[in-house]
Design an enzyme around this catalytic site. Sequence first.
Site, PDB file in Angstrom:
ATOM      1  N   LYS A  88      -4.962   0.424   7.726  1.00 33.23           N
ATOM      2  CA  LYS A  88      -6.265   1.019   7.369  1.00 33.23           C
ATOM      3  C   LYS A  88      -6.969  -0.028   6.517  1.00 33.23           C
ATOM      4  O   LYS A  88      -6.352  -1.021   6.107  1.00 33.23           O
ATOM      5  CB  LYS A  88      -6.069   2.318   6.582  1.00 33.23           C
ATOM      6  N   CYS A 119       4.058   5.625   5.565  1.00 35.87           N
ATOM      7  CA  CYS A 119       4.366   7.001   5.148  1.00 35.87           C
ATOM      8  C   CYS A 119       4.275   8.024   6.276  1.00 35.87           C
ATOM      9  O   CYS A 119       5.271   8.661   6.609  1.00 35.87           O
ATOM     10  CB  CYS A 119       3.454   7.398   4.014  1.00 35.87           C
TER      11      CYS A 119
HETATM   12  C1  UGA Z   1      -0.510   8.616   2.584  1.00 38.46           C
HETATM   13  C2  UGA Z   1      -1.028   9.865   1.854  1.00 38.46           C
HETATM   14  O1  UGA Z   1      -2.445   9.970   2.033  1.00 38.46           O
HETATM   15  C3  UGA Z   1      -0.702   9.811   0.372  1.00 38.46           C
HETATM   16  O2  UGA Z   1      -1.098  11.024  -0.255  1.00 38.46           O
HETATM   17  C4  UGA Z   1       0.818   9.632   0.204  1.00 38.46           C
HETATM   18  O3  UGA Z   1       1.179   9.499  -1.161  1.00 38.46           O
HETATM   19  C5  UGA Z   1       1.247   8.373   0.935  1.00 38.46           C
HETATM   20  O4  UGA Z   1       0.901   8.482   2.325  1.00 38.46           O
HETATM   21  C6  UGA Z   1       2.739   8.219   0.745  1.00 38.46           C
HETATM   22  O5  UGA Z   1       3.471   9.104   1.199  1.00 38.46           O
HETATM   23  O6  UGA Z   1       3.176   7.305   0.053  1.00 38.46           O
HETATM   24  P1  UGA Z   1      -1.360   6.092   2.892  1.00 38.46           P
HETATM   25  O7  UGA Z   1      -0.254   5.962   3.893  1.00 38.46           O
HETATM   26  O8  UGA Z   1      -1.544   5.036   1.873  1.00 38.46           O
HETATM   27  O9  UGA Z   1      -1.214   7.476   2.081  1.00 38.46           O
HETATM   28  O10 UGA Z   1      -2.715   6.132   3.705  1.00 38.46           O
HETATM   29  P2  UGA Z   1      -3.800   7.226   4.142  1.00 38.46           P
HETATM   30  O11 UGA Z   1      -5.066   6.899   3.479  1.00 38.46           O
HETATM   31  O12 UGA Z   1      -3.297   8.596   4.005  1.00 38.46           O
HETATM   32  O13 UGA Z   1      -3.933   6.872   5.707  1.00 38.46           O
HETATM   33  C7  UGA Z   1      -2.820   6.988   6.592  1.00 38.46           C
HETATM   34  C8  UGA Z   1      -3.259   6.671   8.005  1.00 38.46           C
HETATM   35  O14 UGA Z   1      -4.090   7.707   8.529  1.00 38.46           O
HETATM   36  C9  UGA Z   1      -4.077   5.384   8.140  1.00 38.46           C
HETATM   37  O15 UGA Z   1      -3.672   4.703   9.316  1.00 38.46           O
HETATM   38  C10 UGA Z   1      -5.509   5.875   8.248  1.00 38.46           C
HETATM   39  O16 UGA Z   1      -6.356   4.986   8.922  1.00 38.46           O
HETATM   40  C11 UGA Z   1      -5.300   7.164   9.041  1.00 38.46           C
HETATM   41  N1  UGA Z   1      -6.383   8.160   8.848  1.00 38.46           N
HETATM   42  C12 UGA Z   1      -6.598   8.723   7.641  1.00 38.46           C
HETATM   43  C13 UGA Z   1      -7.139   8.561   9.947  1.00 38.46           C
HETATM   44  O17 UGA Z   1      -6.950   8.067  11.084  1.00 38.46           O
HETATM   45  N2  UGA Z   1      -8.106   9.526   9.774  1.00 38.46           N
HETATM   46  C14 UGA Z   1      -8.347  10.089   8.559  1.00 38.46           C
HETATM   47  O18 UGA Z   1      -9.241  10.972   8.485  1.00 38.46           O
HETATM   48  C15 UGA Z   1      -7.564   9.691   7.469  1.00 38.46           C
END
Ligand code: UGA
Length: 473
Positions: free
Chosen positions: A346, A286
């Site tokens: 993640k 995403c």
């Molecule tokens: C993300 C959004 O959080 C959702 O709200 C959205 O619906 C989704 O994309 C989508 O568009 O379908 P997702 O990709 O499942 O969800 O994962 P996240 O939990 O948001 O993490 C995304 C990335 O950011 C991961 O690589 C995670 O490790 C990283 N991350 C997240 C960080 O490096 N630091 C943080 O504080 C949070």
Amino acid sequence: MGVKTKPVSIAVVGSGYVGLVAAVCFAEIGHSVVCVDNDEQKVAMLRDGGVPIHEDFLPELLARHRNQRLQFTTDLSAATQRAEAIFIAVGTPQSDSGNADLSYVDAVATQISRSIGSYKVIVEKSTVPVYTNEWIRRVVERNGTSSTNFDVASNPEFLREGTAVTDFLHPDRIVVGADSEAAADILRAIYAPLTSGDYYRSDNAVIGHRTISDPPPLLLTSTKAAELIKHASNAFLAMKISFINAVANVCEAVDANVEEVARGMGLDKRIGSQFLRAGIGYGGSCFPKDVAAFRYVAEQLSVDFGILTEVEKINEQQKRRFFNKVRSALWTFRGKRLAVLGLAFKGGTDDVRESPAFDVIRMLLSEGCTIVAFDPAATERAKLELPPGPAMQYVDDLYGAATGADALLILSDWPQFGEIDLEKLQTVLRYPIVIDGRNLYDPQQMLEHGFTYLSVGRPAMYPARERAGARVR
Ligand code: UGA
């Protein structure tokens, strides 16, 4: 279930992460759902009780509703005919220019238009650029469907992989973009079990932060605003991550701890504490795609949205900085054996799409390292991208990966990677070096256990015998 609701007949087109979770959850809140996919093997697997993705609560809810309120089919035409609402949840991959490739959405809209006999609302669930709604409407009309027989609405999804079912059933908000009352009414009826709080009365309800007395709000907007809410939300969250990663790099330069800085920032309600975890950069299906697509949309509209380019740039640099950190701990790479914990983008998911772990691993492989990797769920998917061989090995337990390794690298934030038996790790590693791209350990604690410990945006820890040479680059 005991949920009082007027069931709506729903078709969900696409059984990927978004489509499958939405289909299962619509069934869970009382609707009659047909999930359509043109992949015959996948449909057969789902019909036979298979669960194609790793997602909390999905196996239980599939078992609860399969062949009851939830059916699987390849027949889009039949599904369209009997549905009042058709959700399009097919892929919108990134094309070379960064914009979203909408050909799957186009193909599905064309097929749907051939089977519309009575009024339907067609709902975009996939993440799509602003104006897609308008295009779907045109495609359906061009194929001969009268505009009185359908509306197109936008109902973006905010699910995170790994917690998608809970996110769906306990959302912060439900966004419905509808330009007609008829479409808005159907979508309100679909989400009524959640917005009325009725769902949370049920003994079998999936537990989450929403309750009968605190149900989620439904925000009704124009279709264009709903499309923009999705892109702007994901781009903003990605920006928060890049921002804290840049702050982490400043922290490293002055020996401050980014977690203290993030805590101090996050306590300000206007900033908020979430998505301020520094690391090796964001990945997944995403954020990288949506930031690029939103940047492209802005460019097309002659809007200078340069901050999005910076967000991407910081994210790319973050992986190289981590690679350089590994170098600073090991000096040379050729012939080194490195244990890697985490291949998924993640923790909590088997998804490896755009995983920052892969970028780091590829850099290390190109320098002549041997990688021994462990991930609790993503290994099989990882093997398709990084085929196993003498330099890229996969094992099925954490200590097996660490045994004989010159250093241990943590690349995904699986909870179990934060609960390693440190005494045992000391005995199996060749050298007690841990380079943590997810900040899962307390640096002081690692030092007390005798590790050289490098993390992101926090002081590097070297045991006394190494400290003298710690600054050698
Ligand atoms: C993300 C959004 O959080 C959702 O709200 C959205 O619906 C989704 O994309 C989508 O568009 O379908 P997702 O990709 O499942 O969800 O994962 P996240 O939990 O948001 O993490 C995304 C990335 O950011 C991961 O690589 C995670 O490790 C990283 N991350 C997240 C960080 O490096 N630091 C943080 O504080 C949070």
